[in-house]
Write an enzyme that holds these catalytic residues in place. Structure first.
Site, short mmCIF file in Angstrom:
data_model
loop_
_atom_site.label_atom_id
_atom_site.label_comp_id
_atom_site.label_asym_id
_atom_site.label_seq_id
_atom_site.Cartn_x
_atom_site.Cartn_y
_atom_site.Cartn_z
NE ARG A 29 10.18 21.31 57.28
CZ ARG A 29 10.44 20.41 56.12
NH1 ARG A 29 11.32 19.98 55.83
NH2 ARG A 29 8.62 21.49 55.67
NE ARG A 33 14.07 14.35 56.22
CZ ARG A 33 12.99 14.62 55.23
NH1 ARG A 33 13.09 14.14 53.56
NH2 ARG A 33 12.39 16.38 54.78
NE ARG A 42 10.35 9.95 57.94
CZ ARG A 42 10.78 9.41 56.94
NH1 ARG A 42 11.11 8.73 56.89
NH2 ARG A 42 10.23 9.32 55.93
O1 CP3 Z 1 9.99 23.07 62.59
C1 CP3 Z 1 9.87 22.03 62.28
O2 CP3 Z 1 10.99 20.76 63.59
C2 CP3 Z 1 8.27 21.88 63.20
C3 CP3 Z 1 7.75 20.40 62.39
C4 CP3 Z 1 6.99 20.84 60.97
C5 CP3 Z 1 7.16 20.14 59.11
N1 CP3 Z 1 6.52 20.91 58.36
C6 CP3 Z 1 7.63 18.67 59.90
C7 CP3 Z 1 8.46 17.90 58.58
C8 CP3 Z 1 7.40 21.92 60.24
C9 CP3 Z 1 6.59 23.43 61.11
C10 CP3 Z 1 6.79 21.68 59.00
C11 CP3 Z 1 6.07 22.94 58.20
C12 CP3 Z 1 5.60 22.77 56.50
N2 CP3 Z 1 5.84 21.54 56.47
C13 CP3 Z 1 5.74 24.00 55.80
C14 CP3 Z 1 6.02 24.88 55.85
C15 CP3 Z 1 7.02 25.09 56.13
C16 CP3 Z 1 8.29 25.17 55.53
O3 CP3 Z 1 9.57 24.57 55.44
O4 CP3 Z 1 8.13 26.12 55.00
C17 CP3 Z 1 5.97 22.90 54.06
C18 CP3 Z 1 5.56 23.76 53.37
C19 CP3 Z 1 4.91 21.70 54.76
C20 CP3 Z 1 5.21 20.46 53.56
C21 CP3 Z 1 5.94 19.59 54.06
N3 CP3 Z 1 5.84 18.34 54.36
C22 CP3 Z 1 6.95 19.39 53.00
C23 CP3 Z 1 7.05 20.34 51.59
C24 CP3 Z 1 7.77 17.85 53.50
C25 CP3 Z 1 8.85 17.74 52.80
C26 CP3 Z 1 9.09 16.90 52.58
C27 CP3 Z 1 9.98 15.87 52.16
O5 CP3 Z 1 10.67 15.02 51.90
O6 CP3 Z 1 11.74 17.00 51.88
C28 CP3 Z 1 7.33 17.58 54.52
C29 CP3 Z 1 7.35 16.75 55.16
C30 CP3 Z 1 8.70 16.56 56.69
N4 CP3 Z 1 7.34 18.00 57.70
C31 CP3 Z 1 9.36 16.84 57.47
C32 CP3 Z 1 9.66 16.75 58.26
C33 CP3 Z 1 10.34 16.61 59.81
C34 CP3 Z 1 9.89 15.21 56.65
C35 CP3 Z 1 9.31 14.03 56.63
C36 CP3 Z 1 10.19 13.31 56.94
O7 CP3 Z 1 10.26 12.48 56.04
O8 CP3 Z 1 10.41 12.30 58.23
#
Ligand code: CP3
Length: 358
Positions: A29, A33, A42
């Site tokens: 990540r 944000r 975004r």
């Molecule tokens: O690592 C990076 O910088 C690459 C981008 C990346 C994202 N998600 C961007 C994202 C990667 C590799 C993921 C993987 C991901 N997504 C996982 C596996 C990794 C982990 O953290 O265990 C999982 C379980 C997800 C599912 C998911 N997508 C969740 C639980 C969330 C978060 C919701 C929240 O609001 O916190 C997302 C959304 C997400 N994916 C965001 C980002 C930057 C936040 C989106 C935003 O609101 O801008």
């Protein structure tokens, strides 16, 4: 597509357990944000999904952390849930609630309707982002592609979103294991095609996130998660030399299984902070590279404390790895949070490079 070595190839060399001048570092990540420039892009896109589905904007946010910090790898900006979305489940983000599906898996009929999505159609935007980022990186650092693990994707597909206890997906596995295996099998086929397509579009290393494997009992982990990770490691094409994209198997709570993961054929195992890097290296260090594992919460500490913890982790790895720092990729044990400070990330990255200089 041929993948010539990047200018900074520390990360790829460490994954192959070859000598490097400093331990490479990237952060799960790393684009997100906590960066004001991410929040601005975004806002311009309107939503996370619009951002992820626009290759130019996805490329922009992928590059943002690399402009601030001397990271040794870029990771594709996307999400693991793009695959179930492309399988027809309808991904959306409810404000403040995390990811959800409009049409989660509710019956065996839902499972039997699933098919591997077309990487050139439904997931074309991901491949376009990969090739755009690869072009814009212009050989500076390698690009990591990724996927969720079959079990972790199935968790979201059956629960319909995040979950506290995974009761729906575990019940399916317990009550109808044959149906669960049909679900995991088609998702595994999709994951393999997805990773192959990302590699073909320019990704030079691949990571599988098994975020929720650790919620399973050992016998269920082996049956419903490990088996499919092993299939991915075995079935991803393995060419020679530069054509081979190293595979990292990351899992939260995978401590009991690291020997099995190391024997899967993957090049690296990624671990969380609940396991010691020295112990991990003693158990599997001769076989594969190890990625990890600073507790992400460490980034809330002062820069001096961060530096101390980085030094401790680096040395713990070295001591468990027969006195050698080779084969270590530095990372957090899980992803960053939105309220973390960029200055603390800078302190962490600098400490990794300075304290590991050979
Ligand atoms: O690592 C990076 O910088 C690459 C981008 C990346 C994202 N998600 C961007 C994202 C990667 C590799 C993921 C993987 C991901 N997504 C996982 C596996 C990794 C982990 O953290 O265990 C999982 C379980 C997800 C599912 C998911 N997508 C969740 C639980 C969330 C978060 C919701 C929240 O609001 O916190 C997302 C959304 C997400 N994916 C965001 C980002 C930057 C936040 C989106 C935003 O609101 O801008």
């Amino acid at each position: 597509m041929s993948n010539p070595s990047p200018v900074n190839d520390r990360f790829l060399r460490a994954l192959r357990r070859q000598p490097v001048d400093r331990t490479p570092v990237w952060l799960m990540r790393q684009a997100g944000r906590y960066l004001p420039e991410y929040r601005a892009t975004r806002a311009q896109a309107g939503s996370f999904l619009n951002l992820a589905k626009n290759p130019e904007l996805a490329c922009e946010v992928t590059l943002q952390p690399l402009r601030r910090f001397p990271l040794d790898a870029a990771i594709l900006f996307s999400d693991i849930l793009t695959v179930p979305d492309a399988m027809g489940l309808g991904l959306y983000f409810a404000d403040g609630e995390g990811p959800k599906f409009e049409r989660p898996i509710r019956s065996t009929a839902d499972i039997d309707r699933l098919a591997v999505p077309d990487m050139g159609k439904e997931l074309r935007y991901v491949m376009d982002a990969v090739s755009t980022i690869r072009r814009e990186l212009n050989g500076s650092v390698p690009l990591i592609g990724f996927s969720g693990s079959p079990w972790t994707l199935a968790c979201y597909m059956v629960e319909g979103g995040g979950s506290d206890n995974y009761s729906k997906v575990k019940s399916l596995a317990l009550n109808d294991p044959a149906a669960m295996h049909r679900l995991l099998s088609v998702v595994t086929d999709a994951v393999i095609e997805y990773l192959k397509a990302q590699h073909a579009s320019g990704a030079q290393a691949l990571q599988v996130f098994d975020t929720w494997g650790g919620v399973l009992s050992p016998s269920m982990y082996r049956e419903f998660s490990l088996r499919y990770l092993q299939r991915i490691a075995a079935e991803l094409p393995r060419g020679d030399g530069d054509e081979r994209a190293p595979l990292i198997l990351f899992g939260k709570g995978n401590d009991p299984y690291i020997e099995d993961l190391a024997a899967s054929g993957a090049e690296a195992v990624g671990v969380d902070w609940t396991i010691g890097l020295g112990d991990t290296a003693r158990r599997i260090g001769g076989q594969v590279a190890i990625q990890g594992n600073l507790d992400p919460v460490t980034l809330y500490a002062t820069p001096e404390t961060i530096r101390g913890e980085v030094g401790r982790a680096l040395d713990d790895y070295r001591d468990g790895n027969g006195g050698s720092r080779e084969g270590h990729v530095f990372n957090l044990g899980h992803g960053m949070s939105p309220d973390m400070q960029p200055e603390h990330v800078a302190a962490m990255v600098a400490a990794v490079h300075e304290l590991s200089a050979r």
